[in-house]
Write a protein that holds these residues in place. Structure first.
Motif, PDB file in Angstrom:
ATOM      1  N   ASP B  83       0.960  -1.003   0.087  1.00 42.78           N
ATOM      2  CA  ASP B  83      -0.124   0.043  -0.076  1.00 42.78           C
ATOM      3  C   ASP B  83       1.058   1.220  -0.137  1.00 42.78           C
ATOM      4  O   ASP B  83       1.176   1.607   0.918  1.00 42.78           O
ATOM      5  N   PHE B  84       1.346   1.584  -1.340  1.00 44.85           N
ATOM      6  CA  PHE B  84       2.114   2.850  -1.269  1.00 44.85           C
ATOM      7  C   PHE B  84       1.931   3.634  -2.689  1.00 44.85           C
ATOM      8  O   PHE B  84       1.379   3.040  -3.523  1.00 44.85           O
ATOM      9  N   GLY B  85       2.279   4.753  -2.808  1.00 45.29           N
ATOM     10  CA  GLY B  85       2.507   5.586  -3.903  1.00 45.29           C
ATOM     11  C   GLY B  85       3.887   6.280  -3.942  1.00 45.29           C
ATOM     12  O   GLY B  85       4.488   6.237  -2.911  1.00 45.29           O
ATOM     13  N   ILE B  86       4.181   6.076  -5.395  1.00 45.95           N
ATOM     14  CA  ILE B  86       5.664   6.580  -5.427  1.00 45.95           C
ATOM     15  C   ILE B  86       5.888   7.551  -6.290  1.00 45.95           C
ATOM     16  O   ILE B  86       5.153   7.642  -7.538  1.00 45.95           O
ATOM     17  N   TYR B 105      -4.959   6.805 -13.967  1.00 43.03           N
ATOM     18  CA  TYR B 105      -4.392   5.612 -14.192  1.00 43.03           C
ATOM     19  C   TYR B 105      -4.805   4.456 -13.203  1.00 43.03           C
ATOM     20  O   TYR B 105      -4.901   3.302 -13.543  1.00 43.03           O
ATOM     21  N   GLY B 106      -4.478   4.763 -11.860  1.00 39.77           N
ATOM     22  CA  GLY B 106      -4.658   3.841 -10.778  1.00 39.77           C
ATOM     23  C   GLY B 106      -5.981   3.675 -10.358  1.00 39.77           C
ATOM     24  O   GLY B 106      -6.248   2.791  -9.667  1.00 39.77           O
ATOM     25  N   LEU B 107      -6.775   4.681 -10.877  1.00 43.75           N
ATOM     26  CA  LEU B 107      -8.188   4.433 -10.416  1.00 43.75           C
ATOM     27  C   LEU B 107      -9.105   3.748 -11.304  1.00 43.75           C
ATOM     28  O   LEU B 107     -10.352   3.127 -10.782  1.00 43.75           O
ATOM     29  N   GLU B 108      -8.630   3.436 -12.562  1.00 46.03           N
ATOM     30  CA  GLU B 108      -9.572   2.689 -13.495  1.00 46.03           C
ATOM     31  C   GLU B 108      -9.269   1.232 -13.108  1.00 46.03           C
ATOM     32  O   GLU B 108      -8.451   0.813 -12.294  1.00 46.03           O
ATOM     33  N   ASN B 109     -10.166   0.273 -13.510  1.00 46.72           N
ATOM     34  CA  ASN B 109      -9.900  -1.127 -13.024  1.00 46.72           C
ATOM     35  C   ASN B 109     -10.306  -1.460 -11.650  1.00 46.72           C
ATOM     36  O   ASN B 109     -10.000  -2.328 -11.013  1.00 46.72           O
ATOM     37  N   ARG B 153      -0.766  11.704  -9.310  1.00 49.48           N
ATOM     38  CA  ARG B 153      -0.951  10.387  -9.284  1.00 49.48           C
ATOM     39  C   ARG B 153      -0.707   9.218  -8.422  1.00 49.48           C
ATOM     40  O   ARG B 153      -1.315   8.601  -8.077  1.00 49.48           O
ATOM     41  N   ALA B 154       0.390   9.605  -7.686  1.00 51.22           N
ATOM     42  CA  ALA B 154       0.848   8.549  -6.594  1.00 51.22           C
ATOM     43  C   ALA B 154      -0.113   8.842  -5.508  1.00 51.22           C
ATOM     44  O   ALA B 154      -0.315   7.727  -4.831  1.00 51.22           O
ATOM     45  N   THR B 157      -4.618   7.002  -5.354  1.00 49.72           N
ATOM     46  CA  THR B 157      -5.495   5.787  -4.529  1.00 49.72           C
ATOM     47  C   THR B 157      -5.406   5.969  -3.153  1.00 49.72           C
ATOM     48  O   THR B 157      -5.691   4.991  -2.561  1.00 49.72           O
TER      49      THR B 157
END
Ligand SMILES: Nc1ncnc2c1ncn2[C@@H]1O[C@H](COP(=O)(O)OP(=O)(O)O)[C@@H](O)[C@H]1O
Ligand SMILES: [Mg+2]
Lengths: 644, 366
Positions: B83-86, B105-109, B153-154, B157
């Motif tokens: 559980d991290f953003g980078i 990008y990270g929210l799709e799916n 972006r990081a 989520t």
């Protein structure tokens, strides 16, 4: 990920390493009639005489010499030859037995391998023949080097390749020099024209030369009595088809020239010539060496051109073909292939080393050189380029004209009669459609495999040894001549024990062979594109919990689309023009256009051969146009981000 | 949840070792990070900061040792299960996707309705100060703006841990200073536990709640910026952070220090009697005064102003000090104070090395 990589690695193993291994093995396979393994007894009326081995009998009367005994797989030696006073009318009886399980003789067509005595009347004994046994060793090589007609081909090949290399590199250097160092007009057009030979099979210039200088040639007199069939024709044709390859390499080398060196030379008041010798040539030396080796390899491994215009002048590549197709001597074909592999491997190694040095030159922060107008010099350059254009376009135009003429040289009215391929031997229009089919499959599936392979090599984490091995395999096809690869495929895939035997003679094997043959350039193109992508995309995507394939589809592939299109058009064009790799592998159902050119030429239908060659040219030119359109059109949408 | 559990550290690193073949990039590293803390990994280039960060992210899994996040052992998990953003130094923005798509990008799916994703992206772009830029491509933005997109972006989520690897080092000095404040205030607002890697000590001192100073794959010191600066635990830390004057000598008795025949009072010295060591004093801990009104106390010496360097807010003073056997010292003096006694080159003055501010390190401790 790893599993996927393993699959691509297996692909390269099965389509490259194993076949080459099989071929090498084959070249070491010899056949020999071993007389020591047969024993004979004679009964001339007074009971059975002493037992004698065939070897002992032969030692006395020398019925067979070493050459007779060193055999091919279908050699059969008559047993009667060992008995000089043999007469089938005499009441003499003969006995023969084999003393080892591998020693086999035939009685008629009956195969006898048991260790018992077999008794024959004189009349029957005539039908007894001894079969050779299989052996491993360098016998084939020894035989090759002691057969002057074969051995002399090495000399011929080296001679042709050396002369062609010197001429091509010189012409290409002049061209590249003119295009990078002058301010002459029409540079773009010349760059296009010099690329034309890539779009046609290497044997097409041969056909053009036949029409120009052949027995009924247009300007036959220009050769002053020399025949075009032979070294002269091969060299001229070789210069034609290797010119683009040399030009690209040398142009790149000249492009990266450092303007600061020229300024320094100018400030030291060096003359134009002095600057040329002290700055230009040294700067381009790696490119020149690299180009020379590439041209040398292309010429020495090319088979189509010497086949069409070589006449009685034997070269290595044609020998492979003749041994395999003409004499069905696969072992000897393998030997010549292995010999052909040597210069190719050397050239490949040198080329790799040079490229590395060249890149080192490039990374030094140099200032790009920009030519300044210089009227006289520019005019000389223009004149030179026009000459080269006449050469390239001239040969092509000759082909086109010959293809349209009704009956050379008697009826010069134009018609499309020669395009009626279905009425000639060689596969007809079907072969053309087969080629298109092959080229499309190669351009799509091949590009996919190549790009995925490059992605795994470049972006996968860990597993370093595996990646190293993979990279090695991916580079190898460049060092393997097409003819050698094709022959290797026969040995590997045409083996009934091979589970992949089923693809032999199908379109599949043609696609696989072509993809593998041209793998390396595509691989390098893909690697270059992938290296330009940020190394951390995978990490970012993983941190956002997105699967790898999603990144691949949404980012990697779109960003690399220009490179992917480059690879596919490269694969398409090469699949259309290649002869050497597929000549051993096509079947009546999968005849190909370039092979049809060769076969029609062979059968004397030279005009249709020229017509088919031009069809290949137009198809490839069209493919290039489509590529250009795609790059400009579709890409301008997906690549909008490139603009600021 | 009991009181005790909520007080447990958010990130626990224990005995982390990472080897690249024979080379040891991280050696037995252990420390804790609390929830909502802003921690900087600071150290010279090549000391293993990135390696440590990548181990925490699971991008390059450690050779041995454990990582616990929010009480969960994540030592062996792949990045996607952590559980991290980078944010990387290069930002690694997808060049072919618009700013909007990059952030989304990270929210799709994730089975979120499109409208919700849209709202979230807008919110994030707003958060990083880039509303209305969603339709542009990364190449159309400045470096600083790209940096913010990478940050958005990081954060998209809502990760529990934000990892930043030299996020500012590709920017020019001014933007760098502004952005580090923005990152800090954003972090405080969101309360997300953050680790930032940097080799810029000023940056670390300015934003971090605590700093992990690293060298050659080991932790030299872990502490608040003040602790690190005022009480460096080793000569390396003292040397690496801020500027220092150093003297090599020995301790005749505890609390005393001699070098080149000069005796100094050094109450904080831990060097045992008769041992060798190094004494360190920061430029601002040398007090300059006119000879006439030098204050009383130990560690006073006469000195001559050799050269003055104007730093804008300060003067950097290079001193010749014959009493300290010709040692060259640098001191700082504020503009106002310098004006007060018409400071000039070649002036003879009096200096004092403030005893409480001297740090002594026994030989061989760093
Ligand atoms: N993949 C790798 N293989 C070998 N050595 C590495 C690798 N990654 C980092 N190193 C080495 O580990 C050390 C620490 O690297 P890194 O963590 O990137 O340092 P930094 O503190 O500058 O971020 C360096 O000496 C580097 O050369
Ligand atoms: Mg780093």
């Amino acid at each position: 990920m790893r599993a996927f990589m393993l699959i691509v690695a297996l692909y390269l193993l099965a389509t490259l390493a194993f076949p080459l291994g099989a071929m090498f093995f084959k070249s070491l396979t010899t056949y020999r009639v071993d007389l020591t393994l047969f024993e004979f007894q004679v009964d001339a009326g007074g009971g059975w005489g002493p037992v004698a081995t065939g070897e002992a009998l032969n030692a006395k009367i020398k019925a067979f010499d070493a050459d007779d005994l060193a055999a091919t797989s279908d050699t059969r030696l008559a047993a009667t030859k060992l008995f000089p006073d043999f007469s089938f009318l005499a009441p003499t009886k003969y006995r023969i037995r084999s003393t080892a399980p591998e020693a086999v003789f035939l009685f008629g067509s009956e195969r006898v391998a048991d260790p018992d005595w077999h008794e024959y009347s004189g009349n029957d004994f005539r039908r007894v023949v001894m079969r050779p046994v299989l052996d491993q060793g360098f016998g084939n090589y020894v035989r090759y080097f002691s057969t002057p007609s074969l051995f002399y081909s090495i000399h011929n090949s080296l001679y042709i390749a050396t002369v062609s290399t010197i001429i091509t590199v010189t012409i290409a250097f002049g061209l590249a020099y003119a295009l990078t160092r002058s301010c002459m007009p029409l540079k773009g057009m010349f760059r296009l024209i010099v690329m034309i030979p890539i779009l046609v099979p290497s044997l097409l210039p041969g056909i053009a030369l036949v029409y120009l200088f052949g027995n009924q040639g247009v300007i036959k007199g220009a050769l002053m009595g020399e025949s075009i069939y032979g070294p002269i024709g091969i060299v001229i044709g070789s210069v034609f088809f290797t010119l683009p390859h040399a030009f690209i390499i040398i142009q790149t080398a000249l492009y990266i020239a450092d303007a600061r060196l020229y300024e320094a030379a100018a400030s030291l008041r060096a003359s134009r010539w002095k600057t040329f010798y002290t700055v230009t040539l040294p700067g381009a030396r790696f490119g020149l060496i690299s180009a020379a080796f590439v041209v040398f390899t292309l010429v020495i491994t090319d088979f189509g051109l010497p086949k069409v215009i070589g006449g009685k002048f034997n070269v290595l590549a044609v020998d492979v073909y003749k041994q395999v197709i003409g004499q069905q001597n696969f072992e000897m074909g393998a030997v010549v292939s292995v010999i052909l592999l040597v210069p190719a491997l050397v050239a490949f190694t040198v080329d790799r080393l040079m490229q590395r040095r060249q890149v080192a030159l490039l990374t030094a922060r140099s200032v790009a050189f920009e030519a300044k107008p210089h009227r006289n010099f520019d005019m000389v350059c223009l004149g030179y380029c026009l000459l080269v254009t006449v050469f390239v376009v001239g040969l092509l135009a000759m082909c086109q004209y010959a293809a349209l003429v009704k009956f050379w040289p008697y009826d010069l009215t134009l018609s499309f009669k020669n395009f009626n391929f279905d009425r000639m031997d060689g596969g007809g229009w079907d072969s053309y459609w087969n080629s298109i089919h092959l080229a499309l499959l190669t351009a799509t599936l091949g590009t996919g495999v190549i790009f995925c392979g490059a992605y795994l090599v470049e972006k996968m984490q860990g597993f370093d040894t595996g990646r190293g091995v993979f990279q090695f395999f991916a580079m190898m096809p460049m060092a393997v001549p097409g003819l050698v690869l094709g022959l290797a495929y026969i040995f590997f895939f045409n083996n009934p024990a091979n589970p992949l035997n089923g693809i032999y003679g199908t379109m599949t094997i043609l696609v696989i062979c072509t993809v593998t043959h041209f793998y390396t350039v595509g691989h390098l193109t893909a690697l270059t594109a992938l290296k330009q992508m940020d190394r951390e995309f995978e990490a970012v995507s993983a941190s956002l919990k997105q699967p790898v394939w999603r990144l691949f589809g949404r980012v990697t592939v779109p960003v690399c689309m220009p490179a992917i299109l480059d690879i596919s058009v490269y694969m398409f064009v090469n699949a259309m023009t290649t002869v050497s790799a597929v000549i051993f592998l096509y079947s009546p159902d999968t005849a190909l256009a370039a092979v049809a050119v060769l076969n029609m030429d062979d059968a004397g239908d030279i005009a249709p051969a020229a017509a088919m060659g031009m069809m290949i040219f137009y198809t490839n030119a069209f493919a290039r146009l489509v590529h250009l359109g795609l790059s400009r059109g579709v890409l301008s949408r997906t690549q909008a981000w490139r603009k600021r | 949840m009991t009181q005790l559990e909520t007080a447990a550290p958010f990130l626990v690193i224990r005995n982390l070792t990472k080897k690249f073949g024979q080379f040891t990039a991280l050696q037995d590293v252990s420390f804790d990070i609390d929830e909502s803390e802003f921690v900087c990994f600071l150290g010279p280039s090549g000391c293993g900061k990135t390696t440590l960060l990548r181990a925490i992210a699971g991008l390059d899994i450690q050779t041995s040792g454990t990582v616990l996040q929010a009480g969960r052992d994540i030592s062996a998990l792949p990045p996607a299960e952590r559980d991290f953003g980078i944010v990387f130094q290069s930002y690694a923005l997808f060049p072919n996707l618009t700013i909007y798509k990059n952030v989304a990008y990270g929210l799709e799916n994730t089975r979120r309705p499109a409208a919700e994703i849209k709202a979230r992206v807008a919110e994030l772009l707003d958060l990083v100060g880039l509303p209305e830029q969603g339709t542009k491509y990364p190449a159309q933005l400045s470096g600083g703006q790209q940096q913010r997109v990478a940050l958005a972006r990081a954060l998209a989520t809502s990760p529990g841990l934000l990892l930043l690897d030299e996020p500012l080092s590709a920017l020019d000095a001014k933007v760098r200073v502004r952005l580090r404040h923005e990152i800090k205030s954003l972090q405080e607002r969101l309360g997300v536990t953050t680790i930032m890697v940097t080799h810029d000590q000023e940056e670390a001192l300015a934003v971090a709640d605590r700093i992990v100073v690293m060298n050659h794959g080991v932790i030299e010191q872990l502490g608040t910026p003040q602790e690190i600066y005022r009480e460096p635990a080793s000569l390396f830390v003292a040397d690496f952070i801020g500027e220092t004057n150093q003297f090599e000598g020995s301790a005749p008795a505890p609390g005393r220090f001699t070098f080149a025949g000069v005796d100094l009072t050094c109450p904080a010295s831990t060097i045992g009697a008769g041992e060798k060591g190094v004494i360190v004093v920061r430029p601002e801990d040398i007090v300059l005064s006119q000879i006439s009104d030098a204050p009383a106390g130990p560690n006073h010496f006469p000195a001559r102003v050799k050269e003055l360097e104007f730093l804008g807010n300060n003067w950097r003073v290079h001193l010749d000090c014959p009493a300290l056997k010709g040692a060259e010292l640098t001191a700082n003096i504020s503009i106002n104070r310098a004006r007060a006694f018409s400071f000039a080159t070649n002036m003879e003055i009096s200096i004092q090395l403030v005893p409480e501010r001297l740090r002594a390190f026994a030989a061989g401790t760093g």
